[in-house]
Design an enzyme around this catalytic site. Structure first.
Site, PDB file in Angstrom:
ATOM      1  N   ASP A  35       6.821  69.005 107.372  1.00  0.00           N
ATOM      2  CA  ASP A  35       6.011  69.928 108.169  1.00  0.00           C
ATOM      3  C   ASP A  35       4.939  69.124 108.901  1.00  0.00           C
ATOM      4  OD1 ASP A  35       5.100  72.266 109.304  1.00  0.00           O
ATOM      5  OD2 ASP A  35       4.200  73.074 107.474  1.00  0.00           O
ATOM      6  N   GLU A  91      10.654  77.881 114.157  1.00  0.00           N
ATOM      7  CA  GLU A  91       9.825  78.427 113.073  1.00  0.00           C
ATOM      8  C   GLU A  91       9.138  79.724 113.477  1.00  0.00           C
ATOM      9  OE1 GLU A  91       6.554  77.189 109.685  1.00  0.00           O
ATOM     10  OE2 GLU A  91       6.715  75.937 111.469  1.00  0.00           O
ATOM     11  N   ARG A 151       4.530  91.160  87.407  1.00  0.00           N
ATOM     12  CA  ARG A 151       4.977  92.519  87.711  1.00  0.00           C
ATOM     13  C   ARG A 151       5.319  92.699  89.191  1.00  0.00           C
ATOM     14  NH1 ARG A 151       0.757  93.801  83.921  1.00  0.00           N
ATOM     15  NH2 ARG A 151       1.682  94.514  81.944  1.00  0.00           N
ATOM     16  N   ASP A 170       3.462  66.934  99.670  1.00  0.00           N
ATOM     17  CA  ASP A 170       2.324  66.048  99.972  1.00  0.00           C
ATOM     18  C   ASP A 170       1.267  66.115  98.884  1.00  0.00           C
ATOM     19  OD1 ASP A 170       1.359  68.587 100.502  1.00  0.00           O
ATOM     20  OD2 ASP A 170       0.541  68.098 102.485  1.00  0.00           O
ATOM     21  N   HIS A 221      -0.210  70.840  99.667  1.00  0.00           N
ATOM     22  CA  HIS A 221       0.333  72.178  99.887  1.00  0.00           C
ATOM     23  C   HIS A 221       0.787  72.841  98.591  1.00  0.00           C
ATOM     24  CE1 HIS A 221       0.448  71.142 104.188  1.00  0.00           C
ATOM     25  NE2 HIS A 221       0.694  72.428 104.415  1.00  0.00           N
TER      26      HIS A 221
END
Length: 375
Positions: A263, A124, A219, A239, A242
């Site tokens: 995660d 990660e 935009r 969960d 998040h």
């Protein structure tokens, strides 16, 4: 391993069957037999085992601690239906990352009894935007091909998270994609246009959609807009902390093969208190994990709870199962996992009528429950 049979309402590639799944001595599925369900409800649901491509820890330990912690993490998460996973690293000094990858390689050559299968590594960090760290430590850096190739030589890296807007990173996306490594866009301040360019270079997904990336505005569509408009696959953390349930449903409509990750941190499966996330201390409280400043820092989520959460916000059990099993398997190119059919590994989760775990099998091994889940 002896021949065994698992009975219940079985989710197959052709739909639900009330019947039996036969496990061969080699740990693969021999056949699935049965008939179409005659009623709506069932006492036992038999689903493909859950596949989690984003796991930092669990049971009080963090993968960045090295040693045999990856096995401890895999033994914790299998208790909640995760039958295979990617051990996920954190942003850290390069020497620390190299050491942890070597430990993962040594400790995953053989699947220990009572453990989920560790399929490889999700890197990660550290190739993320230093101005969009989220809960990552401040060791972000640019990626260089020679360095990344050296990391790939240490262990089977299946997935890398990259911020594509950084100098040289589009070339890295293309390089890794050609090597067969999945590249996800994440921890990024990139624009919609940056996301589209990365997808054109071979990026195949997004890391924890909505979190640690530029938002969708009408935009300025941002990285979320690139995902919604163009992605076939993306992670999401269900969960319900998040990402709002409404945003999960938006992503589910827009991204054909949206899949779930936990995660999860060392705090998963543990009581409230302080835990490590990489080099940082995090606190578990009120069902979440946060840094001292209140920033969400991974989760305490387990995949069985992810399944129940998806059903609770209106998804069918089949849709939820696909997001936890079939789609991540297909994303990683695994034709022998994430589905219950002849020749696939007997990675199986059995749930009761309330979608609580009853049995878990990994490659035909019936897992003994040793962990008492705590909320």
């Amino acid at each position: 391993m002896s021949h065994s049979t698992i009975t219940g309402r079985i989710l197959t590639s052709k739909g639900w069957l009330d019947g039996a799944l036969h496990v061969m001595p080699n740990g693969q599925i021999g056949e699935v037999t049965g008939s179409a369900p005659a009623s709506e409800g069932a006492q036992r649901y038999v689903l493909p085992g859950f596949i989690d491509v984003h796991v930092h820890g669990g049971g009080g330990v963090d993968i960045m601690q090295g040693g045999a912690t990856v096995t401890d993490v895999a033994r914790l998460h299998v208790q909640f239906g995760t039958t295979s996973l990617l051990a996920t690293t954190m942003t850290a000094p390069m020497a620390e990352i190299q050491t942890v990858l070597k430990h993962i390689q040594v400790n995953t050559q053989v699947r220990p009894t009572g453990s989920a299968r560790v399929l490889g590594v999700h890197l990660e960090g550290p190739y993320i935007n230093p101005s969009k760290l989220g809960a990552q430590p401040a060791h972000a850096k640019r990626a260089f091909i020679q360095e990344v190739d050296a990391l790939c030589d240490l262990v089977d890296i299946r997935l890398v998270t990259i911020a594509p807007e950084l100098e040289g990173h589009l070339d890295m996306v293309e390089h890794l994609s050609r090597k067969g490594v999945r590249v996800q866009i994440g921890h990024t301040l990139g624009s919609y246009e940056d996301g589209v360019k990365a997808l054109e270079k071979g990026a195949s997904g997004f890391t924890h959609l909505f979190n640690a990336m530029t938002p969708l505005k009408h935009r300025e569509p941002g990285m979320v807009g690139a995902a919604m408009a163009h992605a076939e696959y993306s992670e999401i953390i269900p969960d319900l902390l998040h990402v709002h349930p409404g945003a999960i449903r938006c992503a589910h409509r827009a991204i054909p093969r949206l899949f779930c990750v936990t995660d999860s941190t060392a705090a998963a499966g543990m009581p409230d208190g302080e835990y490590k996330l990489g080099s940082q201390v995090v606190n578990k409280c009120l069902g979440g994990v946060r840094l001292a400043d209140g920033t969400l820092a991974g989760s305490t989520l387990t995949m069985d709870q992810a399944l129940r959460n998806l059903v609770s916000i209106g998804m069918s059990l089949e849709e939820a199962s696909n997001m936890l099993s079939l789609f991540p398997a297909d994303y990683l190119g695994l034709a022998d996992r994430g589905r219950l059919e002849t020749g696939a590994w007997a990675d199986v989760v059995v749930l009761d009528a309330h979608l609580k775990i009853v049995e878990v099998y990994v490659e035909g091994e019936r897992i003994e429950f040793t962990h008492v889940p705590r909320s």
